[in-house]
Design a protein around this motif. Sequence first.
Motif, PDB file in Angstrom:
ATOM      1  N   ASN A  24       0.832  -1.201   0.000  1.00  0.00           N
ATOM      2  CA  ASN A  24       0.000   0.000   0.000  1.00  0.00           C
ATOM      3  C   ASN A  24       0.866   1.250   0.000  1.00  0.00           C
ATOM      4  OD1 ASN A  24      -2.792  -0.814   0.022  1.00  0.00           O
ATOM      5  ND2 ASN A  24      -2.412  -1.746   2.023  1.00  0.00           N
ATOM      6  N   PRO A  25       0.349   2.390  -0.465  1.00  0.00           N
ATOM      7  CA  PRO A  25      -0.989   2.583  -1.034  1.00  0.00           C
ATOM      8  C   PRO A  25      -1.061   2.135  -2.489  1.00  0.00           C
ATOM      9  CG  PRO A  25       0.197   4.657  -1.048  1.00  0.00           C
ATOM     10  CD  PRO A  25       1.100   3.665  -0.349  1.00  0.00           C
ATOM     11  N   ASP A 298      -0.187   9.238   6.114  1.00  0.00           N
ATOM     12  CA  ASP A 298       1.067   8.648   6.602  1.00  0.00           C
ATOM     13  C   ASP A 298       1.613   9.355   7.835  1.00  0.00           C
ATOM     14  OD1 ASP A 298       1.233   6.675   4.636  1.00  0.00           O
ATOM     15  OD2 ASP A 298       2.309   8.007   3.251  1.00  0.00           O
ATOM     16  N   ARG A 311      -5.779   2.597   0.270  1.00  0.00           N
ATOM     17  CA  ARG A 311      -5.112   1.358   0.671  1.00  0.00           C
ATOM     18  C   ARG A 311      -6.148   0.234   0.694  1.00  0.00           C
ATOM     19  NH1 ARG A 311      -1.712   4.157   4.840  1.00  0.00           N
ATOM     20  NH2 ARG A 311      -1.252   6.136   3.848  1.00  0.00           N
ATOM     21  N   THR A 331       2.572   0.811   5.501  1.00  0.00           N
ATOM     22  CA  THR A 331       2.711   0.856   4.046  1.00  0.00           C
ATOM     23  C   THR A 331       3.877   0.025   3.534  1.00  0.00           C
ATOM     24  OG1 THR A 331       3.967   2.912   4.245  1.00  0.00           O
ATOM     25  CG2 THR A 331       1.603   3.101   3.812  1.00  0.00           C
TER      26      THR A 331
END
Length: 340
Positions: A24-25, A298, A311, A331
Amino acid sequence: MLRSLICLLVFLTSAVQAQDTFRNPVLPGGPDPWCTYKDGHYYYMHTMGNRLELWKTKNIAFLKDAPHKTIWTPPASGAFSKEIWAPEIHFIKGKWYVYFAADNGDNQYHRIYALENSSPDPMLGVWEFKGKVADIEDKWAIDASVFEHRGKLYMTWSGWEGDKNGRQDIYIAAMKDPLTIQGKRVKISSPQYTWETKGDLRDPNLKHLDVNEGPQMLKYGKQLFIVYSGSACWTDDYALGILVAAEDSDLLDPSSWKKRAEPVFRQSPENKVYGPGHNSFFTSPDGKEHWILYHANDHPGDGCGNKRSPRIQRFRWDEAGWPVFGKPLQTDTLLQIPRS
């Protein structure tokens, strides 16, 4: 020779792993993500603000490589010219529909609008603007989503009870057809718990904003769930809550819906994920895996803009038939792609 074969084997193994895994993302940015699956392809949208963009892919994990195009651009002025939010694409009764919120540049005039396309492939054909979709009260409305249950069509959305900001509730209404709400709207959820009331309103005339928004239908077993977002989207406390109703209940009766007191998906500072919310759901191409699609930040304080990125991650069901989403993943977590 042996060394060359080993190198080739390592290369091929890495290539296969690259095709079977992702991180992800799924896009660098994209708030309010939505996708649906039909005829071997996922169709994806998110808030662009000034237009409606549509993606098409066989695997949602590889959305970065998918073709996409602008399917509608608003007029330069007028009631639906600005702040194009939270689009969703649905296939209903043989046609494609996109529902979205828009206003004239003044948030108090946000309403729901719709496009229609009769092409089997929504990347082709003509997208026709069909106008506003509203109940008879015609109050402020965003985040519309449509679902069918037992042959009947319903719309859910986030709205104001009156004409002033300060609280967003979840409403539901029956639909006569994909473009027409039938009867009155019914309020099925208001912010009532502390976790739903985080975030001062960005208006000097108002002290606080209590939010329920982004309602999404999730069916499983004999229960219907509406997963929604609570608190202001610019806070790290933005999170997902859940309502549940029995499949044979009257969905237009507020007493049919029960709310869980705690959020079911919230920020994870240890995983460096903040403000996860405004989700949708999909299954893997083989229909056996259940996945949640959501946006998140984030870093703390990243706010309610384009830093939010989409995500995806799998979730499971408990013995009582409730979804268990766990925590939003880091992530850098290597994930298996949705199974074909």
